[in-house]
Design a protein around this motif. Structure first.
Motif, mmCIF file in Angstrom:
data_model
loop_
_atom_site.group_PDB
_atom_site.id
_atom_site.type_symbol
_atom_site.label_atom_id
_atom_site.label_comp_id
_atom_site.label_asym_id
_atom_site.label_seq_id
_atom_site.Cartn_x
_atom_site.Cartn_y
_atom_site.Cartn_z
ATOM 1 N N PRO A 144 0.824 -1.220 0.000
ATOM 2 C CA PRO A 144 0.000 0.000 0.000
ATOM 3 C C PRO A 144 0.855 1.265 0.000
ATOM 4 N N LEU A 145 1.545 1.458 -1.086
ATOM 5 C CA LEU A 145 2.452 2.580 -1.234
ATOM 6 C C LEU A 145 1.703 3.762 -1.860
ATOM 7 N N ILE A 146 2.101 4.971 -1.490
ATOM 8 C CA ILE A 146 1.644 6.195 -2.150
ATOM 9 C C ILE A 146 2.890 6.972 -2.549
ATOM 10 N N GLY A 147 3.064 7.223 -3.840
ATOM 11 C CA GLY A 147 4.203 7.996 -4.297
ATOM 12 C C GLY A 147 3.914 9.482 -4.186
ATOM 13 N N VAL A 148 4.958 10.256 -3.908
ATOM 14 C CA VAL A 148 4.838 11.711 -3.818
ATOM 15 C C VAL A 148 5.988 12.344 -4.579
ATOM 16 N N GLY A 149 5.653 13.230 -5.507
ATOM 17 C CA GLY A 149 6.677 13.905 -6.295
ATOM 18 C C GLY A 149 6.176 15.251 -6.782
ATOM 19 N N LEU A 150 6.868 15.803 -7.759
ATOM 20 C CA LEU A 150 6.496 17.074 -8.374
ATOM 21 C C LEU A 150 6.144 16.842 -9.831
ATOM 22 N N LEU A 151 5.209 17.655 -10.346
ATOM 23 C CA LEU A 151 4.865 17.605 -11.762
ATOM 24 C C LEU A 151 5.589 18.762 -12.455
ATOM 25 N N TYR A 152 6.623 18.423 -13.199
ATOM 26 C CA TYR A 152 7.429 19.438 -13.868
ATOM 27 C C TYR A 152 6.783 19.807 -15.199
ATOM 28 N N GLN A 153 6.607 21.103 -15.407
ATOM 29 C CA GLN A 153 5.893 21.576 -16.588
ATOM 30 C C GLN A 153 6.616 21.230 -17.881
ATOM 31 N N ALA A 154 7.932 21.112 -17.823
ATOM 32 C CA ALA A 154 8.700 20.741 -19.016
ATOM 33 C C ALA A 154 9.449 19.435 -18.813
ATOM 34 N N VAL A 259 3.818 16.241 2.286
ATOM 35 C CA VAL A 259 3.082 15.774 3.475
ATOM 36 C C VAL A 259 1.685 16.390 3.509
ATOM 37 N N LYS A 260 1.591 17.683 3.194
ATOM 38 C CA LYS A 260 0.277 18.330 3.164
ATOM 39 C C LYS A 260 -0.615 17.680 2.103
ATOM 40 N N ALA A 261 -0.032 17.328 0.948
ATOM 41 C CA ALA A 261 -0.812 16.674 -0.103
ATOM 42 C C ALA A 261 -1.335 15.320 0.365
ATOM 43 N N LEU A 262 -0.522 14.587 1.104
ATOM 44 C CA LEU A 262 -0.965 13.300 1.635
ATOM 45 C C LEU A 262 -2.141 13.476 2.583
ATOM 46 N N ARG A 263 -2.102 14.512 3.402
ATOM 47 C CA ARG A 263 -3.200 14.747 4.341
ATOM 48 C C ARG A 263 -4.488 15.076 3.574
ATOM 49 N N TYR A 265 -5.171 14.168 0.477
ATOM 50 C CA TYR A 265 -5.574 12.954 -0.236
ATOM 51 C C TYR A 265 -6.298 11.990 0.708
ATOM 52 N N ALA A 266 -5.778 11.825 1.916
ATOM 53 C CA ALA A 266 -6.419 10.936 2.888
ATOM 54 C C ALA A 266 -7.806 11.460 3.259
ATOM 55 N N ARG A 267 -7.922 12.781 3.421
ATOM 56 C CA ARG A 267 -9.213 13.367 3.784
ATOM 57 C C ARG A 267 -10.250 13.182 2.681
ATOM 58 N N LEU A 268 -9.833 13.330 1.431
ATOM 59 C CA LEU A 268 -10.783 13.269 0.319
ATOM 60 C C LEU A 268 -11.121 11.849 -0.111
ATOM 61 N N THR A 269 -10.226 10.901 0.114
ATOM 62 C CA THR A 269 -10.429 9.540 -0.388
ATOM 63 C C THR A 269 -10.686 8.523 0.704
ATOM 64 N N GLY A 270 -10.438 8.895 1.966
ATOM 65 C CA GLY A 270 -10.586 7.921 3.038
ATOM 66 C C GLY A 270 -9.436 6.944 3.125
ATOM 67 N N THR A 271 -8.371 7.160 2.361
ATOM 68 C CA THR A 271 -7.191 6.295 2.408
ATOM 69 C C THR A 271 -6.497 6.444 3.763
ATOM 70 N N PRO A 272 -6.059 5.349 4.377
ATOM 71 C CA PRO A 272 -5.364 5.468 5.662
ATOM 72 C C PRO A 272 -4.121 6.351 5.545
ATOM 73 N N ALA A 273 -3.890 7.165 6.563
ATOM 74 C CA ALA A 273 -2.683 7.988 6.587
ATOM 75 C C ALA A 273 -1.457 7.075 6.618
ATOM 76 N N PRO A 274 -0.401 7.447 5.922
ATOM 77 C CA PRO A 274 0.796 6.587 5.912
ATOM 78 C C PRO A 274 1.358 6.397 7.313
ATOM 79 N N GLU A 275 1.773 5.184 7.578
ATOM 80 C CA GLU A 275 2.449 4.884 8.839
ATOM 81 C C GLU A 275 3.962 5.021 8.708
ATOM 82 N N VAL A 276 4.462 4.888 7.493
ATOM 83 C CA VAL A 276 5.898 4.943 7.235
ATOM 84 C C VAL A 276 6.150 5.975 6.143
ATOM 85 N N PHE A 277 7.213 6.762 6.305
ATOM 86 C CA PHE A 277 7.613 7.753 5.314
ATOM 87 C C PHE A 277 9.009 7.398 4.813
ATOM 88 N N HIS A 278 9.113 7.187 3.501
ATOM 89 C CA HIS A 278 10.387 6.794 2.887
ATOM 90 C C HIS A 278 10.897 7.959 2.040
#
Length: 871
Positions: A144-154, A259-263, A265-278
């Motif tokens: 149950p991984l959630i990736g977090v990154g940036l969307l680069y315009q170019a 981290v703010k995006a994860l919060r 996302y969890a609020r809007l989708t009901g996905t459990p908050a991550p227990e581990v941060f890599h």
């Protein structure tokens, strides 16, 4: 006239084939051959024009054609089958679901780049490809991984060459609406927004785009928001673009904004908050600051913690992976710049001086004026790792200043060797062989040892087909490159005969920093030319790679190489292909017989390109660095000898290039063309154009590589290791930290504070041993006694160890073991005697020493606090 507004219109797909958009937007298609084949079958020409992008194909297909497809029962059936397959893949229990309740409910994986498919160009090289493979394998395993990154315009730049072979960069802008992405929206339909306060009252806002990587959601933050000022809109303009404030703003958005995006996302989708941060490399290290801010903020938590308590709680559930083998590769910012950004409301309540201390190089040899992102990453994570065994050794040495007094072997940085996502990188022809002969899909991990049952003729024939596909693709790319450099069609007839499907083909493709030594092969141009044009054992080279736009030394390497390849005498045997990306890699890795890697040892952290070649039956020819240092076995390729330590740069390159030429000339090429045995199969090969024989030793090496190296370099193996060795322990520690309103965390923070304040007074006063005869022998015991002053700490707070082993002439211990000493006597005044019976377990020069370390159940490693007393 230019358009004043631009937007993408999505195609309306008939209900009968309504699953096509779902299949196109879930990036599982990028490694699931049947889904790709489905889209190709709808319109092969349009599929090619769309560059194998399902979403682009759907956007380009006509309404009339869609209606016709919807009326075709065979097409409807295939679409429904593919949709059912995807649903089953997304919902059925997989490996992770067998682990039970101890497994974390969610894991957040932060990376500055993700290389998933060329359709989503958010990667520059190995770090991004590794991150993409991590997500794909996590999906396959059900993690149950959630990736977090940036969307680069170019994204990253597109590479071409000027007439004089100098690298040119262009940055075509991406339209998120045309990509396989979905904008995360609030319940009222407005775009969800991440907000970061910036200095001088400015605000950085970012939208959150979601990409579905199989079962894994990938959240990408995009600062191109109308409400931002121009500078803020440009924060996510391009990958690794700009410097100074721009680069720091990117990393703040990735870490804290992530981290703010994860919060959200969890609020809007009901996905459990991550227990581990890599944290995949230091770029995302500020995520730890945001988590500390949350735990200290009374508006977020009912019982806010102190800084020390929040730090302890966050560390418990954080994993940090370093990919950097040299200090120069680490992001470092001026200390004043960090202070400037955090002086306002970016992390209210968090003491700025404590943030600065986390990234301070306050150790011997460090620069007190800079803030080091990797150092912060290590201090914010309770568990850390390098990406190969050798890289673990290098990392422990490189970061040893954070643990003064400890032997390098005891620095708490382990290693998990990288892997590659086999379904992505194995050629479909080889995957088909696995299905036909082994009865298993590549996704299910076939038993590659069964390759020994495949005839040599079949293996050799498959390898030639893969080589031929590479030659065809390389000719097309070579011609296009020359046309961009200004050549006319009339001048390019020779490209139709460039390369030869029956010649030993060597590949070299990667980023082009100087340490990877792109031009080592050019050290002796005459000798290289002789190898390329050898009358009996010719070789040919297919080379690709991008240099960072600011790296003129790397660009000069590319120019020198390309100018050599321009020589009419050899240009049919050595080619440079611009704009190396995932699409090129799909034919390059399988089509090469040998994969070349010649970095400066030990500067290759892992180097996964050779792994991708190996899973396709290619042999490696590499310096003993990165993953090759631990997995080379003599039958899966060749090791390039390295010069002795201390050799000058010039002499080192001379020695190692000569070793490379020697291997190619006397071992690699003769084995490819020679060692021929009689064969009745009639399969043509370069050693015997009439098909009279096959190079049996070479083919045996191919089989050995597939059978033994393939499973070892799998990203599935890698992700399982992360889960079992790092994620699960981090989840357990995180749960313990949060239990009973953080009671354990508060206890740990108080204990750490007490230990740190007292440690300067902890010292070993006296060590003695009893019971040793004049001529000690193996099997004898001696009693070791150590009198230790604990400076107000109790014996339960420390672990007193005797470390014993073989003694060198310098009195340094090696091949050591440890034995705990028990607290036997309270000597008064904070002094205690510790004792143990030590068994002599070896002959020769034997010795021991005593050390004192802090001890607490919540510590993941006895060296964690960097405190030690020795005698």
């Amino acid at each position: 006239m230019k358009a004043i507004r631009r937007f993408t219109v999505r195609t309306v797909v008939p209900e009968q084939i309504g699953a096509l958009p779902r299949l196109a937007t879930n990036l599982r298609w990028s490694w699931h051959v049947p889904t790709r084949q489905l889209f190709e079958s709808l319109d092969p020409e349009l599929w090619a024009e769309a560059r194998h992008d399902p979403l682009a194909m759907l956007a380009a297909i006509s309404r009339e054609q869609l209606l016709a497809l919807a009326e075709d029962p065979a097409v409807v059936a295939r679409v429904n089958d593919a949709d059912h397959s995807l649903t089953q893949y997304l919902t059925e229990p997989r490996w992770y679901q067998s682990l039970g309740a101890q497994a974390p409910e969610g894991i957040a994986y932060f990376s500055p780049e993700f290389g998933i498919t060329e359709v989503l160009p958010q990667y520059s090289g190995g770090l991004g490809i590794l991150a993409g493979d991590h997500l794909k394998s996590a999906s396959d395993l059900g993690v149950p991984l959630i990736g977090v990154g940036l969307l680069y315009q170019a994204g990253y730049f597109k590479q071409s060459l000027s007439k004089d072979a100098w690298q040119q960069e262009t940055y075509p802008l991406l339209d998120p609406d045309a990509l396989p992405l979905t904008l995360l929206r609030e319940d009222d339909g407005t775009a969800a927004i991440v907000i970061l306060p910036l200095p001088e009252g400015r605000v950085l806002r970012a939208h959150i785009w979601r990409a579905d990587v199989g079962r894994v959601p990938l959240l990408l933050l995009d600062s191109n928001v109308a409400e931002n000022d121009d500078a803020a809109r440009g924060v996510t303009d391009r990958l690794y673009g700009g410097g100074g404030d721009h680069r720091l703003a990117q990393e703040l958005l990735l870490g804290m904004g992530g981290v703010k995006a994860l919060r959200i996302y969890a609020r809007l989708t009901g996905t459990p908050a991550p227990e581990v941060f890599h944290t995949n490399e230091g770029h995302a290290g500020f995520l730890g600051i945001e988590r500390i801010r949350e735990l200290m903020d009374p508006s977020v938590t009912e019982h806010p913690l102190s800084f020390e308590e929040a730090l302890a709680a966050g560390r418990a559930s954080t994993v940090f992976t370093t990919h950097t083998p040299v200090p120069a590769g680490i992001d470092r910012f001026p200390r004043g710049m960090i202070e400037h950004f955090f002086a306002g409301d970016l992390a209210p309540g968090v003491p700025v001086e404590r943030i600065l201390a986390l990234g301070a190089e306050d150790y011997d040899g460090g620069d007190r004026a800079v803030f080091n992102m990797a150092v912060m990453g290590l201090r914010l994570a309770q568990r850390a790792n390098g990406v190969a065994k050798l890289h673990g050794v290098v990392s422990r040495e490189m970061f040893s200043g954070l643990w003064p007094g400890f032997d390098h072997d005891d620095v708490p940085i382990t290693s998990v060797t990288n892997g590659v996502h086999v379904p992505t990188w194995v050629d479909p022809a080889l995957a088909e062989l696995a299905r036909e002969r082994f009865g298993a899909d590549v996704l299910d991990g076939p038993d590659w040892s069964k390759v020994y049952d495949v005839s040599d003729a079949d293996v050799w024939g498959l390898r030639r087909r893969l080589r031929s596909a590479l030659v065809e693709d390389a000719r097309r790319r070579l011609r296009a490159s020359w046309k961009k450099r200004g050549a006319s069609d009339a001048q390019l007839a020779w490209t139709d005969a460039a390369l030869d499907p029956d010649v030993l083909t060597i590949g070299f493709a990667r980023r082009v920093p100087t340490y990877k030594r792109l031009t080592l092969m050019l050290r002796d141009p005459a000798r290289l030319k002789a190898l390329l044009l050898h009358p009996d054992h010719p070789i040919q080279l297919v080379i690709a790679g991008k240099s960072h736009p600011a790296d003129d030394a790397g660009k000069k390497m590319i120019q020198d190489l390309v100018q050599f390849t321009d020589d009419p005498e050899v240009r049919h045997r050595i080619v440079f292909l611009p704009n190396y990306d995932i699409a090129m890699a799909r034919t390059l890795f399988p089509g090469c017989d040998v994969w070349l890697n010649n970095p400066l040892r030990p500067l290759e952290a892992c180097g996964t390109s050779g792994m991708k070649a190996a899973i396709n039956g290619s042999l490696n020819l590499s310096v003993m660095d990165g993953w090759w240092d631990e997995l080379y076995d003599g039958e899966n390729g060749w090791a390039i000898p390295t010069a002795n330590e201390g050799t000058s740069d010039e002499e080192r390159d001379d020695i190692e290039s000569a070793a490379l030429y020697e291997l190619l000339e006397n071992q690699v090429a003769p084995r490819f063309y020679g060692d021929v045995v009689s064969s009745s199969a009639g399969a043509a090969g370069p050693s015997q154009p009439n098909g009279a024989g096959l190079p049996s030793h070479w083919i045996s090496m191919i089989k050995h590589t597939l059978a033994h190296l393939g499973p070892a370099v799998s990203a599935e193996r890698m992700v399982k290791e992360y889960v079992q060795r790092l994620y699960q322990p981090a989840a357990v520690a995180g749960r313990a930290a949060r239990a009973h309103d953080f009671a354990g965390t508060k206890d740990l923070a108080a204990w750490v504070g007490a230990v740190r304040s007292s440690w300067a007074g902890v010292h070993i006063e006296h060590v003695e041993s009893h019971g040793l005869s004049d001529e000690p022998q193996i099997g004898q015991s001696l009693q070791v006694r150590a009198n230790v002053h604990l400076a107000g700490l109790s014996p339960a707070d420390v672990n007193v160890l005797v470390r014993y082993g073989t003694v060198a002439e310098t009195d340094e211990l090696s091949d050591t073991r440890t034995l705990p000493l028990e607290a036997a006597t309270d000597l008064g005044g904070g002094r205690y005697q510790f004792t143990a019976d030590l068994l002599i377990d070896r002959s020769g020069s034997f010795g021991y020493g005593v050390q004192v370390l802090p001890q607490h159940a919540a510590l993941a490693n006895p060296a964690e606090l960097g405190l030690i007393a020795t005698a």
